[in-house]
Enzyme design. Structure first.
Site, PDB file in Angstrom:
ATOM      1  N   GLU A   1       0.562   6.464  -7.193  1.00 25.60           N
ATOM      2  CA  GLU A   1       0.963   5.101  -7.565  1.00 25.60           C
ATOM      3  C   GLU A   1      -0.232   4.151  -7.602  1.00 25.60           C
ATOM      4  O   GLU A   1      -0.368   3.341  -8.517  1.00 25.60           O
ATOM      5  CB  GLU A   1       2.002   4.550  -6.571  1.00 25.60           C
TER       6      GLU A   1
ATOM      7  N   CYS B   1       5.535   5.508  -0.414  1.00 19.06           N
ATOM      8  CA  CYS B   1       5.244   5.222   0.988  1.00 19.06           C
ATOM      9  C   CYS B   1       5.111   3.695   1.139  1.00 19.06           C
ATOM     10  O   CYS B   1       5.059   2.970   0.132  1.00 19.06           O
ATOM     11  CB  CYS B   1       3.967   5.929   1.413  1.00 19.06           C
TER      12      CYS B   1
ATOM     13  N   CYS C   1       2.180   2.194  -0.916  1.00 20.86           N
ATOM     14  CA  CYS C   1       2.430   2.164  -2.361  1.00 20.86           C
ATOM     15  C   CYS C   1       3.525   1.168  -2.718  1.00 20.86           C
ATOM     16  O   CYS C   1       3.425   0.482  -3.740  1.00 20.86           O
ATOM     17  CB  CYS C   1       2.759   3.566  -2.860  1.00 20.86           C
TER      18      CYS C   1
ATOM     19  N   HIS D   1      -3.324   7.715  -3.707  1.00 17.25           N
ATOM     20  CA  HIS D   1      -1.971   8.156  -4.046  1.00 17.25           C
ATOM     21  C   HIS D   1      -1.764   7.929  -5.541  1.00 17.25           C
ATOM     22  O   HIS D   1      -2.398   7.054  -6.142  1.00 17.25           O
ATOM     23  CB  HIS D   1      -0.934   7.351  -3.267  1.00 17.25           C
TER      24      HIS D   1
END
Length: 148
Positions: free
Chosen positions: A53, A81, A84, A51
């Protein structure tokens, strides 16, 4: 300044979109300097944790030679999410600013993680920065996906 940093995160998200990745972009700032930026690469890498992040946090830690990103701020185009959000808290990031609220998780889970009493670090957060642009990017991406 937060809109300026979010616009840069949006540019990163557009790169992801062009590469057929979910268009999420991220920028980490410390002392008014950009220390890392990233976008989702899950499809290309076939790695579930890639992801924006997570990738930005990895780059920032490498650049600062520390896992502690104290006094840093993270700007991301979509509400983080749970994975993260946990990484943001564990990296000791001071503040998370995000654009679009995640429509699939409207339970306030990000807030719960950032404010959980069991964690020794609390993350300040603000959602809805450049929200319409961030939301439109996600909506149009998935609308086009459903068409094809």
């Amino acid at each position: 300044m937060k809109e300026v940093y979010m616009q840069l995160a949006l540019k990163m998200a557009l790169i992801a979109k062009k590469k057929n990745e979910v268009p999420v972009g991220c920028v980490i700032v410390k002392d008014d300097k950009i220390i890392s930026k990233a976008y989702n690469t899950r499809n290309k890498s076939q790695n579930a944790v890639n992801h924006a992040e997570i990738l930005a946090i990895r780059k920032a830690c490498k650049r600062l030679k520390s896992w502690r990103l104290e006094n840093a701020e993270i700007y991301v185009t979509l509400e983080p999410c749970p994975m993260c959000a946990g990484a943001i808290a564990n990296a000791r990031i001071k503040k998370c600013v995000f654009g679009a609220y995640d429509k699939t998780s409207n339970s306030g889970l990000t807030k719960q993680i950032f404010e959980d009493k069991r964690l020794n670090h609390k993350v300040l957060f603000e959602g809805g920065v450049c929200e319409s642009e961030c939301s439109e990017l996600m909506t149009s991406f998935f609308k086009n996906k459903r068409k094809s």
